[in-house]
Design a protein around this motif. Structure first.
Motif, PDB file in Angstrom:
ATOM      1  N   THR A  74       4.451 -12.353   2.212  1.00 29.79           N
ATOM      2  CA  THR A  74       5.380 -11.294   1.833  1.00 29.79           C
ATOM      3  C   THR A  74       4.748 -10.526   0.674  1.00 29.79           C
ATOM      4  O   THR A  74       3.672 -10.881   0.189  1.00 29.79           O
ATOM      5  N   THR A  75       5.432  -9.482   0.210  1.00 23.70           N
ATOM      6  CA  THR A  75       4.931  -8.765  -0.951  1.00 23.70           C
ATOM      7  C   THR A  75       6.062  -8.493  -1.935  1.00 23.70           C
ATOM      8  O   THR A  75       7.185  -8.180  -1.541  1.00 23.70           O
ATOM      9  N   LEU A  76       5.724  -8.628  -3.203  1.00 17.13           N
ATOM     10  CA  LEU A  76       6.618  -8.252  -4.290  1.00 17.13           C
ATOM     11  C   LEU A  76       6.359  -6.794  -4.625  1.00 17.13           C
ATOM     12  O   LEU A  76       5.245  -6.422  -5.005  1.00 17.13           O
ATOM     13  N   LYS A  93       8.147   8.459  -1.465  1.00 19.25           N
ATOM     14  CA  LYS A  93       8.629   8.165  -0.119  1.00 19.25           C
ATOM     15  C   LYS A  93       7.494   8.236   0.891  1.00 19.25           C
ATOM     16  O   LYS A  93       7.368   7.364   1.765  1.00 19.25           O
ATOM     17  N   ASP A  94       6.647   9.259   0.795  1.00 24.77           N
ATOM     18  CA  ASP A  94       5.514   9.383   1.717  1.00 24.77           C
ATOM     19  C   ASP A  94       4.573   8.188   1.595  1.00 24.77           C
ATOM     20  O   ASP A  94       4.091   7.651   2.602  1.00 24.77           O
ATOM     21  N   LEU A  95       4.291   7.781   0.360  1.00 22.49           N
ATOM     22  CA  LEU A  95       3.429   6.628   0.149  1.00 22.49           C
ATOM     23  C   LEU A  95       4.051   5.365   0.738  1.00 22.49           C
ATOM     24  O   LEU A  95       3.382   4.584   1.420  1.00 22.49           O
ATOM     25  N   ALA A  96       5.342   5.158   0.472  1.00 24.76           N
ATOM     26  CA  ALA A  96       6.013   3.943   0.919  1.00 24.76           C
ATOM     27  C   ALA A  96       6.052   3.848   2.435  1.00 24.76           C
ATOM     28  O   ALA A  96       5.795   2.777   3.006  1.00 24.76           O
ATOM     29  N   VAL A  97       6.363   4.943   3.126  1.00 26.70           N
ATOM     30  CA  VAL A  97       6.432   4.928   4.594  1.00 26.70           C
ATOM     31  C   VAL A  97       5.075   4.546   5.179  1.00 26.70           C
ATOM     32  O   VAL A  97       4.975   3.705   6.081  1.00 26.70           O
ATOM     33  N   ALA A  98       4.009   5.154   4.656  1.00 31.38           N
ATOM     34  CA  ALA A  98       2.665   4.835   5.149  1.00 31.38           C
ATOM     35  C   ALA A  98       2.282   3.398   4.816  1.00 31.38           C
ATOM     36  O   ALA A  98       1.680   2.686   5.636  1.00 31.38           O
ATOM     37  N   PHE A  99       2.647   2.978   3.611  1.00 23.90           N
ATOM     38  CA  PHE A  99       2.284   1.645   3.138  1.00 23.90           C
ATOM     39  C   PHE A  99       3.014   0.572   3.946  1.00 23.90           C
ATOM     40  O   PHE A  99       2.408  -0.408   4.386  1.00 23.90           O
ATOM     41  N   TYR A 100       4.312   0.748   4.156  1.00 24.61           N
ATOM     42  CA  TYR A 100       5.093  -0.275   4.854  1.00 24.61           C
ATOM     43  C   TYR A 100       4.612  -0.445   6.297  1.00 24.61           C
ATOM     44  O   TYR A 100       4.571  -1.565   6.818  1.00 24.61           O
ATOM     45  N   GLN A 102       1.596  -0.083   7.351  1.00 19.01           N
ATOM     46  CA  GLN A 102       0.360  -0.860   7.277  1.00 19.01           C
ATOM     47  C   GLN A 102       0.633  -2.327   6.963  1.00 19.01           C
ATOM     48  O   GLN A 102       0.077  -3.223   7.600  1.00 19.01           O
ATOM     49  N   LEU A 103       1.498  -2.577   5.986  1.00 12.49           N
ATOM     50  CA  LEU A 103       1.777  -3.947   5.582  1.00 12.49           C
ATOM     51  C   LEU A 103       2.385  -4.752   6.726  1.00 12.49           C
ATOM     52  O   LEU A 103       1.989  -5.899   6.984  1.00 12.49           O
ATOM     53  N   GLU A 104       3.341  -4.157   7.422  1.00 15.78           N
ATOM     54  CA  GLU A 104       4.074  -4.887   8.447  1.00 15.78           C
ATOM     55  C   GLU A 104       3.299  -5.000   9.749  1.00 15.78           C
ATOM     56  O   GLU A 104       3.384  -6.029  10.439  1.00 15.78           O
ATOM     57  N   ASN A 105       2.530  -3.973  10.099  1.00 10.46           N
ATOM     58  CA  ASN A 105       1.877  -3.943  11.409  1.00 10.46           C
ATOM     59  C   ASN A 105       0.412  -4.334  11.390  1.00 10.46           C
ATOM     60  O   ASN A 105      -0.137  -4.709  12.437  1.00 10.46           O
ATOM     61  N   GLU A 106      -0.230  -4.264  10.233  1.00  8.95           N
ATOM     62  CA  GLU A 106      -1.643  -4.625  10.155  1.00  8.95           C
ATOM     63  C   GLU A 106      -1.887  -5.901   9.351  1.00  8.95           C
ATOM     64  O   GLU A 106      -2.751  -6.698   9.704  1.00  8.95           O
ATOM     65  N   LYS A 107      -1.141  -6.090   8.285  1.00 13.46           N
ATOM     66  CA  LYS A 107      -1.384  -7.235   7.413  1.00 13.46           C
ATOM     67  C   LYS A 107      -0.440  -8.406   7.677  1.00 13.46           C
ATOM     68  O   LYS A 107      -0.576  -9.462   7.061  1.00 13.46           O
ATOM     69  N   GLY A 108       0.528  -8.226   8.556  1.00 16.12           N
ATOM     70  CA  GLY A 108       1.407  -9.325   8.927  1.00 16.12           C
ATOM     71  C   GLY A 108       2.415  -9.711   7.875  1.00 16.12           C
ATOM     72  O   GLY A 108       2.895 -10.853   7.849  1.00 16.12           O
ATOM     73  N   LEU A 287      18.386  -7.352  -6.681  1.00 10.97           N
ATOM     74  CA  LEU A 287      17.411  -8.001  -5.806  1.00 10.97           C
ATOM     75  C   LEU A 287      17.604  -7.423  -4.414  1.00 10.97           C
ATOM     76  O   LEU A 287      18.709  -7.443  -3.866  1.00 10.97           O
ATOM     77  N   GLY A 288      16.529  -6.892  -3.855  1.00 12.78           N
ATOM     78  CA  GLY A 288      16.600  -6.305  -2.522  1.00 12.78           C
ATOM     79  C   GLY A 288      15.370  -6.651  -1.703  1.00 12.78           C
ATOM     80  O   GLY A 288      14.378  -7.167  -2.225  1.00 12.78           O
ATOM     81  N   ALA A 289      15.442  -6.359  -0.402  1.00 14.60           N
ATOM     82  CA  ALA A 289      14.323  -6.686   0.482  1.00 14.60           C
ATOM     83  C   ALA A 289      14.358  -5.804   1.721  1.00 14.60           C
ATOM     84  O   ALA A 289      15.411  -5.319   2.141  1.00 14.60           O
ATOM     85  N   ARG A 290      13.204  -5.628   2.301  1.00  9.70           N
ATOM     86  CA  ARG A 290      13.042  -4.990   3.605  1.00  9.70           C
ATOM     87  C   ARG A 290      12.474  -6.059   4.544  1.00  9.70           C
ATOM     88  O   ARG A 290      11.431  -6.652   4.250  1.00  9.70           O
ATOM     89  N   PHE A 291      13.136  -6.304   5.664  1.00 14.57           N
ATOM     90  CA  PHE A 291      12.729  -7.377   6.554  1.00 14.57           C
ATOM     91  C   PHE A 291      13.314  -7.121   7.926  1.00 14.57           C
ATOM     92  O   PHE A 291      14.235  -6.326   8.101  1.00 14.57           O
ATOM     93  N   GLU A 292      12.783  -7.821   8.907  1.00 18.75           N
ATOM     94  CA  GLU A 292      13.264  -7.717  10.282  1.00 18.75           C
ATOM     95  C   GLU A 292      14.355  -8.752  10.501  1.00 18.75           C
ATOM     96  O   GLU A 292      14.092  -9.960  10.524  1.00 18.75           O
ATOM     97  N   GLU A 293      15.598  -8.285  10.608  1.00 18.43           N
ATOM     98  CA  GLU A 293      16.737  -9.208  10.678  1.00 18.43           C
ATOM     99  C   GLU A 293      16.674 -10.130  11.884  1.00 18.43           C
ATOM    100  O   GLU A 293      17.115 -11.281  11.821  1.00 18.43           O
TER     101      GLU A 293
END
Length: 315
Positions: A74-76, A93-100, A102-108, A287-293
């Motif tokens: 995961t990432t903090l 927002k542009d950075l976050a959309v591109a980053f997320y 990559q993180l979710e689909n390339e880095k697992g 405390l918040g998170a983005r995840f696949e429910e």
């Protein structure tokens, strides 16, 4: 403008932008510790450039969570920055959309989580698919009942051992979600950190043993005093608390006005701390998170989280 990943040498521009945005410097050793020497991974950083000028930055710190005893990457969520001259252009927002993506689909990465401040909380929830998990409160106790006093049962140690890992796991294993506080993580987080002065105090007698990780910070409540923050609580029997912390107060040789901790309401020690004088106090933290429910529903239930001050980069 161009979005791209961090490249070796970009840290010079990153540190310059940090000081420009936050009006305080970030040291190169701290940056290297957090983003280059992190045992969970290197350089999880997305940048936006306007020619040779760095105008946007988003960095996350990789961390392994144990989710139902399964080790998951995961990432903090950490440092978000936009150059003051480029404010209001939606750069974060542009950075976050591109980053997320990559993180979710390339880095697992299975979850992106953190403690957003009041400036960023709305944007994370409204625009970036984050979900609120809770508002985290601090428990705090004034030190009026404690006096500096030496104890033969308390020892200052300078690194962690497998014993400390086992002691922490006695409490965290009853929760479905916790940072993997293995030996490498604990020493990286508290011993190798170049910018924070953490102290590890062990307690041991014939009946009890355990440890705490603490730091002190000037009090914003009581002038000319300091407060103790408990980063990790590795003790089970709260009856030893007074003896342990009277020794810690004596060690610091400073006027200590309060002791503070983050601890889950569903941790059995929460009620024990209440009994000796701890109560909710001070500012609260999101405390918040983005995840696949569908695959990680456990993440969305705050009762499942074991957490401490040490989970946040602020402390």
């Amino acid at each position: 403008m161009e979005i791209r990943d961090y490249k070796k040498g970009d840290e010079i521009a990153i540190l310059s932008l940090f000081e420009k945005v936050f009006k305080v410097p970030m040291s190169l050793p701290y940056w290297q510790w957090r983003f280059e020497n992190n045992p969970a991974g290197q350089y999880f950083i997305k940048l936006m450039w306007d020619g040779d000028s760095l105008v946007g930055h988003y960095a996350v710190s990789p961390v392994y969570l144990l989710i139902n005893n399964q080790k998951c990457l995961t990432t903090l969520s950490m440092t978000t920055m936009t150059h003051p001259d480029y404010a209001g252009r939606g750069i974060f927002k542009d950075l976050a959309v591109a980053f997320y993506d990559q993180l979710e689909n390339e880095k697992g990465v299975v979850a992106i989580w953190g403690y957003p401040n009041s400036n960023s909380h709305y944007g994370f929830i409204k625009n970036l698919g984050w979900k609120d998990l809770s508002v985290v409160h601090s428990l705090s106790m004034p030190t009026t009942s404690l006096s500096p006093k030496s104890s033969p049962n308390v020892t200052l140690v300078h690194k962690f051992t497998d014993k400390h890992v086992k002691q922490l796991s006695e409490f965290s294993q009853s929760f479905a979600i916790t940072i993997d506080r293995d030996l490498t993580y604990l020493n990286w987080r508290y011993v190798q950190n170049p910018s924070k002065a953490y102290r590890i105090f062990e307690y041991a007698n014939d009946k009890n043993e355990g440890f705490v990780v603490v730091k002190i910070h000037p009090s914003a409540i009581v002038p000319d005093t300091w407060e103790i923050y408990i980063l990790e609580l590795g003790i089970n029997d709260i009856s030893i608390f007074a003896e342990l912390f009277e020794q810690i107060i004596a060690y610091y040789e400073k006027p200590i006005s309060r002791i503070n901790i983050w601890i889950s309401l569903w941790d059995k020690r929460h009620i024990q701390l209440e009994k000796i004088g701890f109560a909710p106090f001070g500012k609260q933290t999101f405390l918040g998170a983005r995840f696949e429910e569908n695959t990680h529903a456990l993440v969305g239930d705050f009762k499942n989280w074991y957490y401490s001050y040490g989970d946040s980069d602020v402390y």
